[in-house]
Design a protein around this motif. Structure first.
Motif, PDB file in Angstrom:
ATOM      1  N   VAL A 140      19.049  33.392 -36.668  1.00  0.00           N
ATOM      2  CA  VAL A 140      19.156  32.056 -35.904  1.00  0.00           C
ATOM      3  C   VAL A 140      18.691  32.228 -34.338  1.00  0.00           C
ATOM      4  O   VAL A 140      18.120  31.344 -33.804  1.00  0.00           O
ATOM      5  N   ALA A 141      19.069  33.281 -33.710  1.00  0.00           N
ATOM      6  CA  ALA A 141      18.591  33.567 -32.447  1.00  0.00           C
ATOM      7  C   ALA A 141      17.035  33.525 -32.295  1.00  0.00           C
ATOM      8  O   ALA A 141      16.472  32.968 -31.297  1.00  0.00           O
ATOM      9  N   ALA A 142      16.602  34.285 -33.224  1.00  0.00           N
ATOM     10  CA  ALA A 142      14.794  34.402 -33.045  1.00  0.00           C
ATOM     11  C   ALA A 142      14.146  33.013 -33.235  1.00  0.00           C
ATOM     12  O   ALA A 142      13.285  32.607 -32.680  1.00  0.00           O
ATOM     13  N   VAL A 143      14.874  32.255 -34.119  1.00  0.00           N
ATOM     14  CA  VAL A 143      14.355  30.781 -34.383  1.00  0.00           C
ATOM     15  C   VAL A 143      14.723  30.190 -33.363  1.00  0.00           C
ATOM     16  O   VAL A 143      13.670  29.130 -32.793  1.00  0.00           O
ATOM     17  N   VAL A 144      15.676  30.079 -32.805  1.00  0.00           N
ATOM     18  CA  VAL A 144      16.010  29.214 -31.519  1.00  0.00           C
ATOM     19  C   VAL A 144      15.071  29.609 -30.427  1.00  0.00           C
ATOM     20  O   VAL A 144      14.482  28.535 -29.801  1.00  0.00           O
ATOM     21  N   LEU A 145      14.794  30.935 -30.091  1.00  0.00           N
ATOM     22  CA  LEU A 145      13.832  31.259 -28.863  1.00  0.00           C
ATOM     23  C   LEU A 145      12.587  30.946 -29.322  1.00  0.00           C
ATOM     24  O   LEU A 145      11.780  30.466 -28.295  1.00  0.00           O
ATOM     25  N   ALA A 146      11.956  30.941 -30.640  1.00  0.00           N
ATOM     26  CA  ALA A 146      10.578  30.567 -30.853  1.00  0.00           C
ATOM     27  C   ALA A 146      10.386  28.981 -30.828  1.00  0.00           C
ATOM     28  O   ALA A 146       9.459  28.450 -30.108  1.00  0.00           O
ATOM     29  N   LEU A 147      11.514  28.271 -30.977  1.00  0.00           N
ATOM     30  CA  LEU A 147      11.525  27.082 -31.000  1.00  0.00           C
ATOM     31  C   LEU A 147      11.613  26.391 -29.544  1.00  0.00           C
ATOM     32  O   LEU A 147      10.863  25.434 -29.062  1.00  0.00           O
ATOM     33  N   ALA A 148      12.315  26.848 -28.724  1.00  0.00           N
ATOM     34  CA  ALA A 148      12.382  26.835 -27.339  1.00  0.00           C
ATOM     35  C   ALA A 148      11.110  27.269 -26.745  1.00  0.00           C
ATOM     36  O   ALA A 148      10.532  26.418 -25.714  1.00  0.00           O
ATOM     37  N   SER A 149      10.323  28.064 -27.062  1.00  0.00           N
ATOM     38  CA  SER A 149       9.043  28.588 -26.375  1.00  0.00           C
ATOM     39  C   SER A 149       8.087  27.458 -26.812  1.00  0.00           C
ATOM     40  O   SER A 149       7.132  26.973 -25.898  1.00  0.00           O
ATOM     41  N   LEU A 150       8.141  26.984 -28.059  1.00  0.00           N
ATOM     42  CA  LEU A 150       7.160  26.070 -28.295  1.00  0.00           C
ATOM     43  C   LEU A 150       7.370  24.638 -27.627  1.00  0.00           C
ATOM     44  O   LEU A 150       6.417  23.837 -27.391  1.00  0.00           O
ATOM     45  N   ALA A 151       8.700  24.281 -27.577  1.00  0.00           N
ATOM     46  CA  ALA A 151       8.970  23.046 -26.668  1.00  0.00           C
ATOM     47  C   ALA A 151       8.504  23.239 -25.203  1.00  0.00           C
ATOM     48  O   ALA A 151       7.919  22.106 -24.843  1.00  0.00           O
ATOM     49  N   ALA A 152       8.524  24.220 -24.601  1.00  0.00           N
ATOM     50  CA  ALA A 152       8.232  24.408 -23.333  1.00  0.00           C
ATOM     51  C   ALA A 152       6.656  24.100 -23.339  1.00  0.00           C
ATOM     52  O   ALA A 152       6.007  23.533 -22.356  1.00  0.00           O
ATOM     53  N   LEU A 153       5.976  24.829 -24.408  1.00  0.00           N
ATOM     54  CA  LEU A 153       4.508  24.777 -24.596  1.00  0.00           C
ATOM     55  C   LEU A 153       4.035  23.139 -24.628  1.00  0.00           C
ATOM     56  O   LEU A 153       3.118  22.853 -24.128  1.00  0.00           O
ATOM     57  N   GLY A 154       4.862  22.573 -25.424  1.00  0.00           N
ATOM     58  CA  GLY A 154       4.724  21.275 -25.501  1.00  0.00           C
ATOM     59  C   GLY A 154       4.829  20.151 -24.321  1.00  0.00           C
ATOM     60  O   GLY A 154       3.840  19.531 -24.007  1.00  0.00           O
ATOM     61  N   VAL A 155       5.856  20.457 -23.496  1.00  0.00           N
ATOM     62  CA  VAL A 155       6.001  19.837 -22.319  1.00  0.00           C
ATOM     63  C   VAL A 155       4.784  20.048 -21.214  1.00  0.00           C
ATOM     64  O   VAL A 155       4.327  19.353 -20.800  1.00  0.00           O
ATOM     65  N   LEU A 156       4.313  21.406 -21.170  1.00  0.00           N
ATOM     66  CA  LEU A 156       3.432  21.839 -20.211  1.00  0.00           C
ATOM     67  C   LEU A 156       1.978  21.179 -20.697  1.00  0.00           C
ATOM     68  O   LEU A 156       1.158  20.681 -20.036  1.00  0.00           O
ATOM     69  N   THR A 157       1.787  21.021 -22.092  1.00  0.00           N
ATOM     70  CA  THR A 157       0.471  20.509 -22.609  1.00  0.00           C
ATOM     71  C   THR A 157       0.667  19.067 -22.200  1.00  0.00           C
ATOM     72  O   THR A 157      -0.564  18.426 -21.861  1.00  0.00           O
ATOM     73  N   THR A 158       1.491  18.261 -22.386  1.00  0.00           N
ATOM     74  CA  THR A 158       1.747  17.027 -22.080  1.00  0.00           C
ATOM     75  C   THR A 158       1.363  16.779 -20.588  1.00  0.00           C
ATOM     76  O   THR A 158       0.723  15.838 -20.215  1.00  0.00           O
ATOM     77  N   LEU A 159       1.825  17.512 -19.921  1.00  0.00           N
ATOM     78  CA  LEU A 159       1.696  17.664 -18.358  1.00  0.00           C
ATOM     79  C   LEU A 159       0.245  17.779 -17.944  1.00  0.00           C
ATOM     80  O   LEU A 159      -0.207  17.075 -17.099  1.00  0.00           O
ATOM     81  N   ALA A 160      -0.460  18.735 -18.676  1.00  0.00           N
ATOM     82  CA  ALA A 160      -1.742  18.925 -18.532  1.00  0.00           C
ATOM     83  C   ALA A 160      -2.511  17.612 -18.782  1.00  0.00           C
ATOM     84  O   ALA A 160      -3.655  17.274 -18.113  1.00  0.00           O
ATOM     85  N   PHE A 161      -2.233  17.112 -19.806  1.00  0.00           N
ATOM     86  CA  PHE A 161      -3.114  15.931 -20.252  1.00  0.00           C
ATOM     87  C   PHE A 161      -2.831  14.792 -19.318  1.00  0.00           C
ATOM     88  O   PHE A 161      -3.719  13.785 -18.994  1.00  0.00           O
ATOM     89  N   LEU A 162      -1.804  14.576 -18.672  1.00  0.00           N
ATOM     90  CA  LEU A 162      -1.412  13.605 -17.830  1.00  0.00           C
ATOM     91  C   LEU A 162      -2.126  13.795 -16.413  1.00  0.00           C
ATOM     92  O   LEU A 162      -2.575  12.844 -15.933  1.00  0.00           O
ATOM     93  N   ALA A 163      -2.154  15.119 -16.129  1.00  0.00           N
ATOM     94  CA  ALA A 163      -2.778  15.367 -14.920  1.00  0.00           C
ATOM     95  C   ALA A 163      -4.455  15.218 -15.128  1.00  0.00           C
ATOM     96  O   ALA A 163      -5.192  14.908 -14.067  1.00  0.00           O
ATOM     97  N   ALA A 164      -4.970  15.065 -16.178  1.00  0.00           N
ATOM     98  CA  ALA A 164      -6.306  15.021 -16.609  1.00  0.00           C
ATOM     99  C   ALA A 164      -6.624  13.489 -16.463  1.00  0.00           C
ATOM    100  O   ALA A 164      -7.775  13.051 -16.629  1.00  0.00           O
ATOM    101  N   GLY A 165      -5.579  12.655 -16.668  1.00  0.00           N
ATOM    102  CA  GLY A 165      -5.841  11.198 -16.740  1.00  0.00           C
ATOM    103  C   GLY A 165      -5.742  10.382 -18.090  1.00  0.00           C
ATOM    104  O   GLY A 165      -5.924   9.546 -18.288  1.00  0.00           O
ATOM    105  N   ALA A 166      -5.232  11.103 -19.018  1.00  0.00           N
ATOM    106  CA  ALA A 166      -5.160  10.590 -20.506  1.00  0.00           C
ATOM    107  C   ALA A 166      -3.937   9.507 -20.451  1.00  0.00           C
ATOM    108  O   ALA A 166      -3.103   9.731 -19.589  1.00  0.00           O
ATOM    109  N   ASP A 167      -3.950   8.824 -21.528  1.00  0.00           N
ATOM    110  CA  ASP A 167      -2.991   7.684 -21.865  1.00  0.00           C
ATOM    111  C   ASP A 167      -1.654   8.667 -21.995  1.00  0.00           C
ATOM    112  O   ASP A 167      -1.559   9.786 -22.543  1.00  0.00           O
TER     113      ASP A 167
END
Length: 540
Positions: A140-167
């Motif tokens: 359970v701990a391994a799954v939670v840590l993996a999901l948290a890492s992916l969530a952080a990547l998703g947030v950072l990806t969103t910020l990169a797209f926003l910085a580029a001027g995407a919708d």
């Protein structure tokens, strides 16, 4: 229904997750560096891609030209059927398509394997479970840590797209789609970690599923059929963040992932610690004659990695070469893209091929670094001490490994160069490209030697820091691939490892840079061998 048994929290199915908080803290303390490296490394790729591509599509006319140029079955097979490619966000999604399709699943697999089968195989999980910790808490701990890492990547990806001027809305949905792609493979890996007893088997099976998912998505995208819904990669496409946005892919990803994690917990409860559902294949009672020699052992250890990298190199380079004419047609209508590659409308072929050769050079160097990294694993596992306890010197043990790794580097380079050369020659109907590309691939070998020398030097003198060579590789790759688009200083691009040999075949080989790379690599390798003969084994 849950019960309290011997001070532990358990469900009626036998799942015991008490102590999951403690397990999560342990895994975070031991794995935060790896998690941070994956998240920030992938974010850097997204950020550099969005930064370099945005300026190339700054008008509606250029966006329309791009959308028309990629409407081919070959590119749909490669990147899927991306919606909204006539918008900036859609262009960015398409340009990131191939990288995200493999990098995000790899991140999910690596994070999940690290906290499950890797710890179990090393015996550390059994020590943890000897305390007041539930049987399934580490999973359970391994799954939670993996999901948290992916969530952080998703947030950072969103910020990169926003910085580029995407919708804005599309950027948020795309970040969520990246997370949805990854979480599916967290569930897959969690199940495979129960099925196989060795982490390399889990990796092999998981990578096979990633490739199958990618191919199924490609087939569905080319034909425009329902087949695309059978693949997590297809769900990623069907989210359509910059097109007709859909909720169904996220529902599918959530349901499937939850089901796989529940299955993994159930399977974990029904097996012994250290065991697996599929029994590991036992070896023959007696070793073959080849395994009785240092060279035979080295060949046995590195053959699987060499074969895997050779196949990856051949498939990727063959795919790139087959798309040469398609890419040329796509670039022909955009002068900015031609300038990005460094050529005019009549001279974009050689710069484009040079870019493919550069990617091949990165694959070859990555193979060399991974193979050299296995030397440290032999030391930490204790197998090196056992071999050195015989009448065998350290150089006698190390030399066969270096010989096999050097031969494997050549194999990966030759397979990739041949695949790129033959597919490019076929696509352009010009056989002269075979010799040109083979020569260009050979010209990049000093770069692999330089990075391999750095890895060996660290192994010889500061083995705990050997992994740092991957940071050097990542920085060199970003500078080599994205340097011109990021307007980095010319001297930095030319003197970074991948720039030392020059932009072949678009330019002549830089003889001085090649000699510096080869000489530096040999010097570092010699220093590494010297350090290995002088330090303690094992070096903790």
């Amino acid at each position: 229904m849950s019960t309290l048994r011997d001070g532990r929290f358990a469900t009626s199915s036998g799942t015991d997750v008490s102590g999951v908080g403690t397990s999560l803290r342990v895994q975070w303390r031991t794995g935060w560096k790896a998690a941070l490296a994956w998240v920030l490394g992938l974010f850097a790729l997204v950020l550099t891609t969005t930064y370099s591509i945005t300026s190339l599509y700054d008008t509606p006319a250029k966006l329309r030209t791009y959308a028309e140029s990629i409407a081919t079955p070959a590119l749909r097979m490669l990147n899927g059927d991306v919606a909204g490619v006539d918008t900036l966000g859609g262009v960015l999604v398409n340009e990131l398509g191939f990288v995200v399709a493999f990098a995000v699943p790899l991140c999910a697999i690596a994070m999940t394997v690290r906290g499950t089968r890797r710890e179990e195989e090393a015996g550390r999980l059994e020590l943890l479970l000897a305390s007041r910790m539930g049987r399934q808490a580490p999973l359970v701990a391994a799954v939670v840590l993996a999901l948290a890492s992916l969530a952080a990547l998703g947030v950072l990806t969103t910020l990169a797209f926003l910085a580029a001027g995407a919708d804005a809305t599309g950027s948020v949905i795309y970040g969520a789609a990246v997370v949805a792609l990854g979480v599916a493979f967290v569930g897959v890996t969690a199940v495979l970690a129960q099925a196989f007893g060795h982490q390399r088997s889990v990796w092999g099976a998981a990578l096979g599923i990633v490739v199958a998912s990618y191919l199924v998505r490609g087939i569905g995208a080319v034909d425009g059929t329902w087949v695309v819904w059978l693949s997590p990669h297809g769900w990623y496409d069907e989210a359509a963040p910059f097109g007709e946005q859909r909720v169904t892919p996220f529902v599918l990803a959530g349901v499937v992932t939850a089901g796989l994690i529940a299955l993994a917990l159930t399977l974990s409860a029904g097996r012994d610690v250290g065991g697996s559902l599929i029994a590991a294949r036992t070896g023959p009672p007696r070793a073959s004659a080849g395994l009785l020699t240092p060279l035979g052992l080295a060949l046995r250890e590195h053959r699987g990695v060499t074969l895997g990298w050779a196949v990856i190199s051949g498939v990727l380079m063959g795919t790139y070469g087959s798309l040469t004419q398609t890419v040329i047609d796509a670039f022909a209508g955009n002068p900015d893209l031609q300038a990005f590659l460094g050529g005019g409308e009549a001279g974009i072929v050689e710069p484009m091929v040079a870019m493919f050769v550069l990617l091949l050079s990165m694959l070859v160097a990555a193979y060399a670094l991974q193979s050299l990294g296995s030397l440290r694993k032999e030391e930490l596992s204790g197998r090196l001490e056992l071999q050195l306890s015989e009448a065998r010197s350290r150089t006698t043990w190390l030399a066969p490994h270096l010989l096999v790794i050097a031969a494997g580097t050549l194999v990966v380079a030759v397979v990739g160069s041949l695949a790129l050369a033959l597919s490019t020659a076929s696509a352009l109907d010009d056989s002269s490209w075979v010799g040109t590309i083979l020569a260009a691939g050979a010209a990049h070998l000093p770069v692999a030697l330089l990075l391999a020398g750095a890895s060996l030097a660290l192994f010889g003198w500061v083995p705990r820091a050997q992994v740092a060579v991957w940071g050097i590789f990542a920085v060199a790759a970003v500078i080599g691939y994205m340097g011109p688009g990021l307007d980095l200083p010319e001297w930095l691009v030319e003197w970074a490892p991948f720039g030392l040999v020059g932009n072949v075949p678009a330019e002549d080989v830089d003889v001085t840079g090649s000699l510096v790379a080869a000489g530096g690599g040999l010097t570092l390798a010699a220093l590494g061998v010297l350090g290995f003969t002088r330090r303690d084994v094992p070096h903790r």
